[in-house]
Motif scaffolding. Structure first.
Motif, short mmCIF file in Angstrom:
data_model
loop_
_atom_site.label_atom_id
_atom_site.label_comp_id
_atom_site.label_asym_id
_atom_site.label_seq_id
_atom_site.Cartn_x
_atom_site.Cartn_y
_atom_site.Cartn_z
N ILE A 122 0.46 -1.06 -0.22
CA ILE A 122 0.13 0.41 -0.17
C ILE A 122 0.48 1.64 0.16
O ILE A 122 0.72 2.12 -0.95
N ALA A 123 1.67 1.30 0.84
CA ALA A 123 2.55 2.63 0.76
C ALA A 123 3.68 2.91 -0.65
O ALA A 123 3.35 4.12 -0.99
N GLY A 124 3.25 1.81 -1.43
CA GLY A 124 4.33 1.51 -2.16
C GLY A 124 3.79 2.48 -3.41
O GLY A 124 3.21 3.52 -4.31
N LEU A 125 1.96 1.84 -3.66
CA LEU A 125 1.23 2.77 -4.41
C LEU A 125 1.00 4.13 -3.75
O LEU A 125 0.89 4.97 -4.94
N VAL A 126 0.56 4.51 -2.77
CA VAL A 126 0.44 5.67 -2.64
C VAL A 126 2.24 6.59 -2.56
O VAL A 126 1.54 7.59 -3.15
N CYS A 127 3.02 6.32 -2.19
CA CYS A 127 4.28 7.05 -3.29
C CYS A 127 4.40 7.45 -5.12
O CYS A 127 4.35 8.65 -5.09
N PHE A 136 10.23 12.90 -11.62
CA PHE A 136 10.05 10.89 -10.93
C PHE A 136 11.37 11.28 -10.45
O PHE A 136 12.68 11.30 -10.88
N GLY A 137 11.54 11.08 -9.35
CA GLY A 137 12.40 10.79 -7.97
C GLY A 137 12.32 10.38 -6.92
O GLY A 137 11.94 8.96 -7.35
N VAL A 138 12.17 10.28 -5.89
CA VAL A 138 12.57 9.37 -4.79
C VAL A 138 11.57 8.78 -4.57
O VAL A 138 11.25 7.45 -3.71
N ALA A 139 10.31 9.29 -4.57
CA ALA A 139 9.00 8.63 -4.40
C ALA A 139 8.51 7.96 -5.40
O ALA A 139 8.12 6.68 -4.76
N GLY A 140 8.34 7.80 -6.69
CA GLY A 140 8.67 6.84 -7.52
C GLY A 140 9.61 5.51 -7.45
O GLY A 140 9.06 4.61 -7.67
#
Length: 434
Positions: free
Chosen positions: A277-282, A293-297
């Motif tokens: 879920i955290a991956g989807l949110v990021c 496209f950076g750290v969050a992606g």
């Protein structure tokens, strides 16, 4: 008055795979709840997936209920490993047990590193049943000789008096009993129970419910591969066309079906779901909140891929996880990733369904006959040319370039008719002069 004893029967009469592993796990749990006195594994299989056979083997070795395997005709390959994991083994007349060489889909033996792993599994399973004191030999002997278990895998293993170095060992009922790999021969399961002193015991048989069949189906390797492919493909398509909706919905449904069997059986930990879920949110933040496209992606991709792979690897205990489990999970993920990329290419190419291309490509042509007017770029070629004003420029008017007349705008404001000017630019469908 003594309570009646209970015998619980688990039938494994098909190819060993995720479905049989799911049934085994469910049956052991049910047998414990019913406080069964004996768990009978009714075997008639030619083998199957080593990963799932190893999981079944581990569960049987750790089962608190006494276990007995009844080999009804066949216990080959992975089936032999499962039989050896039980406390006792009985075979029906004419049955066979062994031939545990690891093979590929075409039946060809795999390289030695796979055989080495299977040899160690067979050997350790045989050793797990311990030793006994032999008065005749005045020594501790293995209840089940580990060398014999290795001979079921590797034709190079020699067991004097049993098999030479050219054949893989397969036991008949009499041979298995003579070498300590079978505790007896029984025409039927009831006869076996009579020999074990359970002739008057009640009997319960594992019968998978519709829910269990669905969960088992979702746990199969092929279905898991398709679901992973849909998860990855849906996310990538949604990133290419934000706001489309259908790819995101497909990925979400596939993710629910992928994690559902693991959540129901309690195999997957809660933190793995949170990681997904955290991956989807990021990823969502990268698309809708943070430009570029950076750290969050990158964090989102790692979270999604990591959670999917870890869910495939996770077992009841971290100590049960092997290199083979990790390799299997990574291989399935990479194959599914390749399938997702091929699917995306097909859907977005000219060969894909038109209804998909309409949502991700601009296919509509704007024809003049339909009322669309194009911009004539021919005057742009006149930039730099000399011209003569035909009318007064206030500041717009007309100019002549050769024999052609054009509308124009004077940059300096007012210009008298008949004045020589230069065309300095073409902008917004208009010539500008000075």
């Amino acid at each position: 008055m003594l309570a009646e004893r209970l015998v619980y029967v688990l039938p494994l009469g098909e190819e060993i795979g995720p479905l049989t592993w799911f049934y085994t796990r469910d049956a052991i749990k049910e047998a414990k709840q019913m406080r069964a006195d004996l768990l009978v594994v009714h075997l008639n299989t030619y083998g199957g997936a080593l990963v799932d056979a190893d999981s079944i083997r581990t569960a049987l070795l750790r089962c608190e209920i006494p276990t007995v395997a009844y080999v009804d005709h066949n216990a080959a390959s992975a089936g032999a490993l499962i039989a050896l994991a039980c406390d006792s083994v009985y075979m029906s007349p004419g049955a066979s047990m062994g031939a545990a060489t690891v093979v590929d889909g075409s039946g060809e033996a795999l390289p030695d590193k796979y055989q080495s792993y299977m040899r160690s599994l067979m050997r350790s399973t045989a050793e797990a049943h311990g030793r006994y004191w032999s008065e005749a030999d005045s020594a501790l002997l293995w209840r089940r000789d580990p060398l014999v278990a290795e001979a079921m895998v590797d034709p190079r293993v020699i067991v004097p008096g049993l098999i030479d170095s050219t054949k893989v060992l397969t036991f008949t009922p009499e041979e298995a009993q003579a070498w300590g790999y079978s505790d007896g021969v029984a025409v039927s399961m009831q006869q076996m129970l009579d020999q074990l002193g359970h002739s008057k015991s009640d009997m319960a048989r594992y019968t998978p419910t519709l829910t269990n069949k669905i969960l088992g189906f979702l746990s199969s390797m092929a279905v898991q591969g398709v679901l992973i492919m849909l998860i990855i493909g849906g996310i990538v398509m949604e990133l290419k066309t934000p706001g489309l909706g259908l790819p995101a919905a497909t990925a979400l449904i596939a993710a629910v079906l992928y994690f559902l069997p693991m959540c129901v059986t309690g195999v997957v930990s809660g933190w793995v779901l949170l990681m997904f879920i955290a991956g989807l949110v990021c990823l969502a933040m990268e698309v809708f909140v943070i430009p570029g496209f950076g750290v969050a992606g990158i964090a989102g991709i790692i979270g999604i891929a990591g959670s999917i792979i870890i869910a495939l690897v996770q077992k009841e205990s971290i100590m049960d996880v092997t290199i083979g489990d990790v390799a299997y999970a990574c291989m399935l993920f990479l194959v599914s990733l390749g399938g997702a990329l091929l699917l995306i290419w097909y859907l977005s190419s000219k060969y894909g369904p038109r209804f998909v291309r309409r949502t991700i490509e601009l296919e509509r042509a704007q024809y003049v006959r339909d009322g669309y007017v194009g911009v004539d770029m021919t005057p742009a070629a006149k930039v730099g040319c000399k011209a003569v004003t035909v009318t007064d420029m206030r500041p717009s008017g007309k100019i002549a370039i050769g024999d052609d007349t054009y509308d124009a705008v004077a940059i300096d404001g007012y210009v008298d008719a008949g004045t020589e000017v230069s065309v300095v630019k073409y902008e917004n469908s208009q010539l500008y002069v000075k």
